[in-house]
Design an enzyme around this catalytic site. Structure first.
Site, short mmCIF file in Angstrom:
data_model
loop_
_atom_site.label_atom_id
_atom_site.label_comp_id
_atom_site.label_asym_id
_atom_site.label_seq_id
_atom_site.Cartn_x
_atom_site.Cartn_y
_atom_site.Cartn_z
N ASP A 496 -25.46 58.88 3.32
CA ASP A 496 -26.46 59.62 4.08
C ASP A 496 -27.87 59.21 3.66
OD1 ASP A 496 -27.34 61.41 6.00
OD2 ASP A 496 -26.14 63.08 5.24
N ASP A 566 -26.31 64.80 14.36
CA ASP A 566 -25.83 66.05 13.76
C ASP A 566 -25.47 67.07 14.83
OD1 ASP A 566 -26.07 65.12 11.19
OD2 ASP A 566 -27.95 66.16 10.76
#
Length: 756
Positions: A496, A566
């Protein structure tokens, strides 16, 4: 007489990008003949010594360039493949229209330096120690080495050289371009702007540009605009690829808005740092596309004897509309870009525990979720954020990559063993490039972050960015990842990256060297990923950046999958996934089934709808299984099993957008068809039915007209009266009706070739 070099047609991986020394690939000796005709899957490079014309042919594309009378490298043709008998006259520079429009600007050059009266977007701009900023490049020599053409350019008086590199993919015709600048003078020079090259389209006034924009939770919005005189700039100044623009473009003829017909020129930049693509229509109606690292806040001091390699700029041509363009790019990514290309591994069905647990992970809770995930057919179990350091929220712990002893008193091994015993492999979330100010690492090394001395350090998500350009930071990041993988049986890293750059200072080096951070950071990122993959070849990696903030053909050379957004709302995902697939293959597009209603829109969607939306990509599950009912597990188990039957077709097949969800459409239909055309799977989605109108008839594409196919509903209903078996021609010309009524309804069906 022309030299004709034909190349064997095996599929290969693309070359690595932005290395100081250029990595060469060697192939079998080419067969040299002027009389042999290229096959459709060959790539060939020809050079005519008399006219000084180079011709590159691959798949259905021809790319022709030549050296004109003033030694400029000039584009002559880029488009549908020509006959091998077609020839080109010696190129000549364009005549200037007036004293205001010099020939240097109106000649379609492949790579032009700023100098000699250049006003168009330059590919290279330098400053010499004496203050001179004029650079005029001329052709000096060339080499043809297998599939690789290299043209060497040199300044008219100074020892500055540029090698232009071209390589064509024989399967898709996609061309890889890059440039390498070499300083052979006795002193350093400063590069203020550098591009990988310029793509010149045929002169015209009726072009339309497509590109992708977005923001967090709203990525991959497809934009369209007419190309007019002037310049359109797509860019990221964020230090990484970014959501706001993606480094992809497609250009077709205005009014030719067809998925499967018409000329399309398309391209993508393989660079994961700040980047810039300019689309310029000049005063003689020439359209140029120039791309490379962003020149904003940029300077690269190139010492005497040093070289700088640009990123790869990939581009191709399709005669089969924007759908054909994206299918070619998908095939190129699968065959030449991804790890293990030309046969990248299929994406396993994944479960990620973030939504059920957040930061509150522990051994018992993760084992319980793993047991539940295994019952529905999950193949990979991933523990997300919260397993390390003093990580109880997003304000502490980043940078301290030791297993939290309270949450996992015996380390990760018991959980990993449990996951393996359930028939799944194990994955882990990491964010290696970041640090919390509240961490042992930051307290020990506050100088390791990007910063300007004496200035505030801007935090994003309560974290700062480590300066990966520093050798000690690069060594630290690699060492902890290497140790983590050595000490634990980990099959997957979710990598990430949750903020963009600020205060991009590098005070450890001299002021004139500090702006190298934009290049060196990305080079070191790639080198870490490359070395990790070499030492741990079984480990797969996902590129995630708070969603789709770092998706490009550079990072995809080292990562097996990407996280598009997301936003996991299954209806929003139809639009997000549609935009994503214009540039990138569904084979890397992670798509999770999460709980309903989601945090995004508070919209309630059935579990079947959510699965079908995600099954258009690489299927993952992120729902809180602790709250599922028995019927939810039964539904999920059935649909996971269905996905495994069609997975190869979805991930590696050819994608057709039959009905687009763009522009507020009530409908969306996609079709994926296997390479051998023996299996097709279609997904249909309805937002809301109105006034008793039926769902639009679905006309399939890509089937073999004379082959018989059996239709089968996976989920939802086919309309009464549809035959069970019919020819490919029937399904493409007559079409299929599905029975969808109501709000947020979905269906899926397959067409399988019937053996005679």
């Amino acid at each position: 007489m022309s030299d004709l070099l034909f190349l064997r047609a095996e599929a290969i991986r693309g070359l690595g990008i932005c290395h100081v020394s250029f990595l060469m690939f060697f192939f079998l000796n080419p067969f040299v003949s002027q009389m042999v005709r290229a096959q459709s899957n060959d790539a060939s490079i020809r050079f005519d010594k008399e006219t000084k014309v180079f011709r590159i042919d691959a798949a259905d594309t021809s790319y022709v360039l030549g050296i004109n009378e003033v030694k400029q490298v000039q584009t002559l043709y880029w488009g549908k493949r020509l006959s091998m008998d077609d020839t080109f006259a010696a190129p000549h520079s364009a005549s200037g229209n007036s004293s205001f429009d010099l020939s240097t600007n109106t000649t379609p050059q492949e790579f032009v330096a700023w100098g000699g009266g250049v006003y168009i977007e330059p590919d290279l701009k330098v400053t010499f120690p004496d203050g001179n900023r004029d650079l005029v490049l001329q052709y000096q020599s060339h080499t043809i080495d297998g599939r690789l053409l290299t043209l060497r350019l040199k300044d008219i008086s100074r020892e500055v050289y540029v090698d232009l590199q071209y390589e064509a993919d024989p399967i898709t015709g996609v061309l890889r371009r890059s440039a390498q600048v070499e300083n052979k003078t006795a002193s350093p020079l400063n590069i203020g702007q550098i591009a990988s090259g310029t793509w010149n389209l045929p002169r015209g006034t009726d072009y339309r540009l497509r590109y992708l924009t977005g923001r967090w939770a709203g990525e991959w919005r497809l934009q369209e605009q007419r190309i007019q005189p002037g310049k359109t700039v797509l860019e990221s100044r964020r230090g990484s690829t970014g959501d706001q623009n993606n480094p992809w473009f497609a250009i077709d003829r205005d009014g030719s808005n067809d998925q499967d017909h018409g000329d399309v020129w398309f391209g993508a930049l393989g660079w994961s740092g700040s980047w810039r693509i300019s689309i310029e229509q000049d005063q003689v109606q020439q359209v140029r596309v120039t791309g490379g690292p962003n020149d904003f806040d940029f300077n690269y001091r190139l010492a005497a004897g040093e070289r700088l390699q640009t990123p790869n700029f990939y581009a191709g041509y399709s005669h089969d509309g924007i759908g054909g363009a994206s299918r070619l790019l998908h095939r190129f990514e699968l065959g030449s870009i991804l790890p293990n290309a030309p046969h990248p591994k299929l994406r396993p069905v994944l479960y990620n525990s973030w939504e059920p647990t957040g930061f509150n992970v522990d051994e018992a809770g993760q084992e319980s979720l793993a047991e539940k995930a295994a019952t529905i057919g999950v193949e990979r179990f991933v523990v997300d954020d919260g397993w390390f350091g003093q990580r109880s929220g997003d304000k502490a712990g980043l940078g301290d990559w030791n297993v939290n002893p309270v949450k996992f008193p015996h380390g990760l091994r018991p959980l990993i063993d449990k996951v393996h015993s359930l028939g799944m492999d194990f994955g882990l979330w990491v964010e290696p490039e970041m640090v919390n100010p509240n961490s042992d690492l930051y307290r020990k090394h506050p100088d390791w972050v990007l910063n300007f001395p004496g200035r505030p350090r801007t935090e994003g998500r309560n974290q700062l960015m480590l300066n990966l350009a520093r050798p000690d930071v690069r060594a630290y990041v690699f060492q902890f990842l290497d140790s983590l993988l050595n000490e634990n049986d980990i099959a997957f890293l979710k990598w990430d990256y949750n903020r963009n750059w600020s205060e991009p200072g590098w005070p450890a080096v001299a002021p004139e060297e500090q702006k190298k951070v934009y290049i060196t950071y990305v080079q070191n990122l790639y080198s870490i990923l490359e070395e990790l993959r070499r030492r741990h070849p079984h480990v797969e990696i996902e590129s995630c950046s708070g969603g789709g903030g770092r998706v490009d053909l550079g990072i995809m050379q080292y990562t097996d999958e990407v996280w598009p957004s997301d936003n996991t709302d299954a209806f929003d995902r139809l639009l997000i996934q549609d935009g994503f697939t214009y540039a990138y293959t569904p084979g890397v597009m992670m798509a999770w089934v999460t709980d309903s209603p989601t945090w995004v829109n508070q919209r309630t969607l059935s579990l079947e709808y959510r699965f079908l939306s995600s099954m258009q990509g690489s299927l993952g599950i992120g729902a809180d299984l602790n709250h599922w009912k028995p019927q939810d597990f039964e539904t999920a188990k059935k649909m996971v099993a269905q996905y495994k039957q069609i997975r190869e077709t979805v991930q590696r097949g050819s994608l057709y957008r039959l009905i687009s969800p763009q522009n507020g459409s009530e409908y969306s239909v996609t079709e994926s068809i296997a390479e051998d055309q023996k299996l097709a799977v279609a997904f249909a989605f309805l937002h809301s039915s109105q006034m008793l109108y039926p769902f639009p008839r679905i006309y399939l594409r890509g089937l073999k007209a004379d082959v018989t196919y059996r239709i089968k509903a996976l989920d939802g209903k086919l309309s009464t009266g549809s035959p069970a078996v019919a020819s490919g021609a029937f399904w493409m010309q007559h079409g299929v009706d599905v029975d969808l009524r109501g709000d947020f309804q979905a269906a899926a069906f397959t067409l399988e070739a019937v053996s005679k």
